[in-house]
Every structure is written in C-alpha cells, then in structure tokens.
Design a protein around this motif. Structure first.
Motif, PDB file in Angstrom:
ATOM      1  N   ASN A 164       0.862  -1.272   0.178  1.00 41.87           N
ATOM      2  CA  ASN A 164      -0.071   0.001  -0.009  1.00 41.87           C
ATOM      3  C   ASN A 164       0.984   1.385   0.031  1.00 41.87           C
ATOM      4  O   ASN A 164       1.735   1.450   0.888  1.00 41.87           O
ATOM      5  CB  ASN A 164      -0.964   0.009   1.162  1.00 41.87           C
ATOM      6  CG  ASN A 164      -2.042   1.286   1.244  1.00 41.87           C
ATOM      7  OD1 ASN A 164      -1.687   2.052   0.545  1.00 41.87           O
ATOM      8  ND2 ASN A 164      -2.612   1.144   2.445  1.00 41.87           N
ATOM      9  N   ASP A 165       0.936   1.955  -1.212  1.00 43.29           N
ATOM     10  CA  ASP A 165       1.754   3.071  -1.261  1.00 43.29           C
ATOM     11  C   ASP A 165       1.236   4.243  -1.030  1.00 43.29           C
ATOM     12  O   ASP A 165       1.630   5.350  -1.053  1.00 43.29           O
ATOM     13  CB  ASP A 165       2.430   3.048  -2.786  1.00 43.29           C
ATOM     14  CG  ASP A 165       3.461   4.035  -3.000  1.00 43.29           C
ATOM     15  OD1 ASP A 165       4.411   4.213  -1.782  1.00 43.29           O
ATOM     16  OD2 ASP A 165       3.857   4.328  -4.027  1.00 43.29           O
ATOM     17  N   VAL A 166       0.063   4.258  -0.158  1.00 43.49           N
ATOM     18  CA  VAL A 166      -0.425   5.760   0.235  1.00 43.49           C
ATOM     19  C   VAL A 166       0.247   6.260   1.456  1.00 43.49           C
ATOM     20  O   VAL A 166       0.539   5.520   2.423  1.00 43.49           O
ATOM     21  CB  VAL A 166      -1.977   5.673   0.619  1.00 43.49           C
ATOM     22  CG1 VAL A 166      -2.288   6.895   1.374  1.00 43.49           C
ATOM     23  CG2 VAL A 166      -2.657   5.075  -0.547  1.00 43.49           C
ATOM     24  N   ASN A 167       0.924   7.599   1.235  1.00 42.66           N
ATOM     25  CA  ASN A 167       1.564   7.953   2.387  1.00 42.66           C
ATOM     26  C   ASN A 167       1.012   9.427   2.431  1.00 42.66           C
ATOM     27  O   ASN A 167       1.196  10.366   1.754  1.00 42.66           O
ATOM     28  CB  ASN A 167       3.103   7.988   1.861  1.00 42.66           C
ATOM     29  CG  ASN A 167       3.900   8.577   3.101  1.00 42.66           C
ATOM     30  OD1 ASN A 167       3.485   9.165   4.337  1.00 42.66           O
ATOM     31  ND2 ASN A 167       5.220   8.617   3.070  1.00 42.66           N
ATOM     32  N   THR A 168      -0.008   9.480   3.546  1.00 43.38           N
ATOM     33  CA  THR A 168      -0.458  10.962   3.643  1.00 43.38           C
ATOM     34  C   THR A 168       0.472  11.934   3.970  1.00 43.38           C
ATOM     35  O   THR A 168      -0.094  12.955   3.904  1.00 43.38           O
ATOM     36  CB  THR A 168      -1.621  10.686   4.844  1.00 43.38           C
ATOM     37  OG1 THR A 168      -1.060  10.281   6.173  1.00 43.38           O
ATOM     38  CG2 THR A 168      -2.696   9.723   4.447  1.00 43.38           C
TER      39      THR A 168
ATOM     40  N   LEU B  30       8.762   8.825   5.512  1.00 42.32           N
ATOM     41  CA  LEU B  30       8.383   8.299   6.843  1.00 42.32           C
ATOM     42  C   LEU B  30       6.946   8.194   6.819  1.00 42.32           C
ATOM     43  O   LEU B  30       6.228   9.118   6.251  1.00 42.32           O
ATOM     44  CB  LEU B  30       8.852   9.036   8.049  1.00 42.32           C
ATOM     45  CG  LEU B  30      10.557   8.963   8.106  1.00 42.32           C
ATOM     46  CD1 LEU B  30      10.987  10.042   9.282  1.00 42.32           C
ATOM     47  CD2 LEU B  30      10.956   7.703   8.387  1.00 42.32           C
ATOM     48  N   ARG B  31       6.325   7.461   7.414  1.00 42.55           N
ATOM     49  CA  ARG B  31       4.769   7.462   7.573  1.00 42.55           C
ATOM     50  C   ARG B  31       4.368   7.575   9.199  1.00 42.55           C
ATOM     51  O   ARG B  31       4.830   7.049  10.046  1.00 42.55           O
ATOM     52  CB  ARG B  31       4.431   5.873   7.105  1.00 42.55           C
ATOM     53  CG  ARG B  31       4.396   5.537   5.781  1.00 42.55           C
ATOM     54  CD  ARG B  31       3.881   4.227   5.646  1.00 42.55           C
ATOM     55  NE  ARG B  31       4.281   3.728   4.185  1.00 42.55           N
ATOM     56  CZ  ARG B  31       3.275   3.724   3.253  1.00 42.55           C
ATOM     57  NH1 ARG B  31       2.291   3.840   3.402  1.00 42.55           N
ATOM     58  NH2 ARG B  31       3.615   3.384   2.000  1.00 42.55           N
ATOM     59  N   GLU B  32       3.408   8.438   9.079  1.00 43.65           N
ATOM     60  CA  GLU B  32       2.940   8.622  10.426  1.00 43.65           C
ATOM     61  C   GLU B  32       1.635   8.063  10.679  1.00 43.65           C
ATOM     62  O   GLU B  32       1.136   7.946  11.646  1.00 43.65           O
ATOM     63  CB  GLU B  32       2.655  10.289  10.730  1.00 43.65           C
ATOM     64  CG  GLU B  32       4.005  11.178  10.465  1.00 43.65           C
ATOM     65  CD  GLU B  32       3.918  12.433  11.157  1.00 43.65           C
ATOM     66  OE1 GLU B  32       3.162  12.797  11.927  1.00 43.65           O
ATOM     67  OE2 GLU B  32       4.252  13.523  10.132  1.00 43.65           O
ATOM     68  N   GLU B  33       0.975   7.843   9.468  1.00 40.54           N
ATOM     69  CA  GLU B  33      -0.376   7.183   9.728  1.00 40.54           C
ATOM     70  C   GLU B  33      -0.465   6.244   8.300  1.00 40.54           C
ATOM     71  O   GLU B  33       0.264   6.306   7.388  1.00 40.54           O
ATOM     72  CB  GLU B  33      -1.565   8.091   9.797  1.00 40.54           C
ATOM     73  CG  GLU B  33      -1.765   8.952   8.590  1.00 40.54           C
ATOM     74  CD  GLU B  33      -2.743   9.907   8.608  1.00 40.54           C
ATOM     75  OE1 GLU B  33      -3.488   9.716   9.673  1.00 40.54           O
ATOM     76  OE2 GLU B  33      -2.875  10.616   7.703  1.00 40.54           O
ATOM     77  N   THR B  34      -1.384   5.185   8.582  1.00 38.97           N
ATOM     78  CA  THR B  34      -1.594   4.206   7.376  1.00 38.97           C
ATOM     79  C   THR B  34      -3.370   4.498   7.025  1.00 38.97           C
ATOM     80  O   THR B  34      -4.034   4.472   8.017  1.00 38.97           O
ATOM     81  CB  THR B  34      -1.471   3.028   7.969  1.00 38.97           C
ATOM     82  OG1 THR B  34       0.056   2.657   7.954  1.00 38.97           O
ATOM     83  CG2 THR B  34      -1.637   1.949   6.610  1.00 38.97           C
ATOM     84  N   LEU B  35      -3.468   4.436   5.787  1.00 42.07           N
ATOM     85  CA  LEU B  35      -4.886   4.553   5.313  1.00 42.07           C
ATOM     86  C   LEU B  35      -4.859   3.017   4.525  1.00 42.07           C
ATOM     87  O   LEU B  35      -4.532   2.710   3.574  1.00 42.07           O
ATOM     88  CB  LEU B  35      -5.082   5.425   4.093  1.00 42.07           C
ATOM     89  CG  LEU B  35      -5.156   6.829   4.592  1.00 42.07           C
ATOM     90  CD1 LEU B  35      -5.527   7.983   3.402  1.00 42.07           C
ATOM     91  CD2 LEU B  35      -6.272   7.102   5.820  1.00 42.07           C
TER      92      LEU B  35
END
Length: 162
Positions: free
Chosen positions: A85-89, A102-107
C-alpha cells in the motif's frame, strides 16, 4: 509528409508476439506516470502474452503495488503475491530530493481481490505474515481470495499446482 513514424509496432514473430515501443516510455513513465502510457504498456503486455491468462490478477486501487513470485522447493511450489500500500498521507509535500519517506499514519485498503489462473492452486491460500487462511471462491476466471485489509505490506501465499 507521407512518412509513417509509428510509436508502437506490434507483430507476430514465429510462434511469439513482439511489441516495440519507439519512444523512451520506460524512463518517461518513471518520471511522470501519464495514464495513456500505462494503457499502452498494459495492452502491449497483454497482447504479447497471447491467449494465456496471467498467473495472478490483482484487483485493487492503483496505489497498491503487486508483484508475483514462484518459489520452488523440491517437488512443491507456491505462488507469493506481495501487496504494498503506497498511500503516504504525509509524503510528497517536500522537494523530491529531500522528502523523507516516513509514515505517520496508514490508510488501510479493504477488499483487494487476488485471482489465480484456473488450475494454479492445489491447496490453501494464506495471508502472511499473520498466517490467516483465506477462503477460496471458485469463479469463472479461477480461484479467487479477498484480502480483508492491507495496512502497508502483506503476502498472499498459495500452494501451487505446478
């Protein structure tokens, strides 16, 4: 005028099929994923493959990357489908050279369907690394499983018939 300058040439060669893309679509698509280039690439691959269905088809939003590998060990083999999952908000807001991935959250993404070529699966299909056994639905296109939820990365692992 009168000189044909095709961007895509497709023809049969012996028992196979060949597609030649006269433009640098590979590098260009990496820099700016233009929707029409994606369609040309997908149609070229499907045509060159001929009548044979791909070993695995993944139905998911375009932000999900999927790769397929066959692993053989002795007489047994399995198909491993990596899903990412390449969604990076929080990504993509800085300069490309300085943006920290860096990811702070995941969708999470629900309901991804993975369909195997008819006859390709001989046993169970699991979602790894959790080891969840996925229910196999027999469809006209082949055995199909549904990934209940993809956070960032998971693998669909099927005991293969070959």
């Amino acid at each position: 005028a009168g000189v044909a300058l095709p961007a895509v040439c497709a023809r049969r060669h012996g028992a196979g099929r060949v597609v030649y893309l006269a433009a640098g679509v590979d590098a260009g698509y990496w820099q700016y994923p233009y929707p029409y280039e994606r369609r040309v690439l997908a149609a070229s691959i499907a045509w060159a493959a001929g009548e044979r269905a791909p070993p695995v088809r993944v139905e998911a939003p375009m932000c999900v990357h999927a790769t397929v590998r066959r692993q053989r060990q002795g007489a047994s083999s399995r198909l491993v489908v990596h899903l990412f999952n390449d969604v990076n908000t929080t990504g993509g807001h800085g300069l490309g050279t300085d943006d920290v991935p860096l990811r702070e959250e995941t969708l999470p993404i629900d309901g991804i369907r993975v369909t195997f070529r008819p006859g390709a699966v001989r046993g169970r299909v699991t979602l790894e690394p959790a080891g969840v056994v996925l229910a196999i639905e027999e469809t006209a296109d082949g055995p199909t499983v549904t990934v209940p939820r993809l956070a960032v990365h998971a693998m669909v692992v099927a005991e293969a018939a070959e």
